[in-house]
Design a protein around this motif. Sequence first.
Motif, short mmCIF file in Angstrom:
data_model
loop_
_atom_site.label_atom_id
_atom_site.label_comp_id
_atom_site.label_asym_id
_atom_site.label_seq_id
_atom_site.Cartn_x
_atom_site.Cartn_y
_atom_site.Cartn_z
N LEU A 257 2.62 3.59 -15.41
CA LEU A 257 1.44 2.87 -15.90
C LEU A 257 0.75 3.73 -16.94
O LEU A 257 0.47 4.92 -16.71
N GLU B 286 -2.62 1.44 -23.67
CA GLU B 286 -2.26 1.31 -25.08
C GLU B 286 -3.24 2.12 -25.94
O GLU B 286 -4.39 2.30 -25.53
N VAL C 1 4.49 -0.19 -17.72
CA VAL C 1 3.44 -1.20 -17.93
C VAL C 1 2.30 -0.52 -18.67
O VAL C 1 1.88 0.57 -18.26
N ALA D 102 -1.66 -0.81 -19.76
CA ALA D 102 -2.91 -1.53 -19.64
C ALA D 102 -3.38 -1.86 -21.06
O ALA D 102 -3.25 -1.04 -21.97
N ARG D 103 -3.91 -3.05 -21.20
CA ARG D 103 -4.40 -3.48 -22.51
C ARG D 103 -5.90 -3.32 -22.59
O ARG D 103 -6.59 -3.49 -21.60
N LEU E 226 -5.50 -11.13 -13.60
CA LEU E 226 -5.66 -9.82 -14.23
C LEU E 226 -6.44 -8.87 -13.33
O LEU E 226 -7.42 -9.26 -12.71
N THR F 204 -8.83 -5.63 -13.69
CA THR F 204 -9.58 -5.05 -14.81
C THR F 204 -10.36 -3.82 -14.37
O THR F 204 -10.71 -3.67 -13.20
N CYS G 92 -7.13 -3.98 -18.88
CA CYS G 92 -6.60 -4.88 -17.87
C CYS G 92 -5.08 -4.81 -17.80
O CYS G 92 -4.42 -4.36 -18.74
N VAL G 93 -4.59 -5.25 -16.67
CA VAL G 93 -3.15 -5.33 -16.48
C VAL G 93 -2.89 -6.57 -15.62
O VAL G 93 -3.71 -6.91 -14.76
N LEU H 209 -7.14 3.90 -14.91
CA LEU H 209 -5.76 3.55 -14.57
C LEU H 209 -5.55 3.69 -13.05
O LEU H 209 -4.87 2.87 -12.43
N LEU I 109 -7.00 0.64 -11.44
CA LEU I 109 -6.10 -0.53 -11.53
C LEU I 109 -5.00 -0.43 -10.46
O LEU I 109 -4.70 -1.42 -9.77
#
Length: 194
Positions: free
Chosen positions: A55, A58, A77, A79-80, A91, A93, A108-109, A136, A139
Motif C-alpha cells: 500500500l 500517489e 495499491v 491511495a488516491r 471507499l 478514507t 482514499c482507497v 496509510l 486505511l
Amino acid sequence: MDILKDKILSEGTALSESVLKVDNFLNHQIDPQLMHEIGAEFKKRFEGKGVTKILTLESSGIAPSVMAGLLMDVPVVFARKRQSLTLTDGLLTSEVYSYTKQETNQICVAHKFLEEDDTVLIIDDFLANGKAAEALIDLAEQAESNIAGIGIVIEKSFQEGGGLLRDRGHHVESLARIANLAEGKIEFVQEREN
Ligand code: 5GP
C-alpha cells in the motif's frame, strides 16, 4: 543502502534545513535501475513477513512500490488523493496533513483492494513527520488488514515521524536515514549496513 546514499549525495539538493529535493531520480524523473535495487532491498528487509499487498500513496510512492511488488510477487495499491468529496461508496478514507504544503488532503482507497486477510507492507518515498504513513496505517486498520511494516526510501531522522511510528510498535525500515540537512549539505545517520 549505499547506492541510494551515493545518489542522494550526487543528485539530491538540500533546499533548506528540512526539505530535500530528489527530482532527478525519484520525485519527477525516475531512475528505474535504482528503483529496481530499492525494490530488492525492501523484499530482503521484509522477507518472511507474509506480505500479500503493498500500500502506497500517489504519486511518488508508486515507482518504488511497483518494483517491490514485482519482486515480491504481490499487488500494489496506491491511495488516491481524493478529488470528489461526495463519491464515498466502497471507499476507505483518511486525512493527511502536509507540513510542506500546509494543507490537509483526504486520501482514499477502494475497500475491495484491502481486505482483512491481507498483510500489508506500507511504502512511501519520504518519512518526515509521519502524517502520510499514519494515514496509510489508518486505511489498513479500517480494512482490518495486518500491517507487516513500513518501508521508506528516505527518512529524515531529525523529524519526528520515525520515532513516533517505532514507538507505536511498527517495523520501520528506511533505506537512507538523514541526520541533518542544511543548504547544500546532507548528512546521514551512521549505521551498520545489513
Ligand atoms: P510526512 O507525512 O511524514 O510529514 O511527510 C511525508 C510526505 O511528505 C511524503 O509522502 C513526501 O511526499 C513529502 N515529503 C516530506 N518531506 C519531504 C522532502 O524533504 N522532500 C520531498 N521531496 N518530499 C517530502
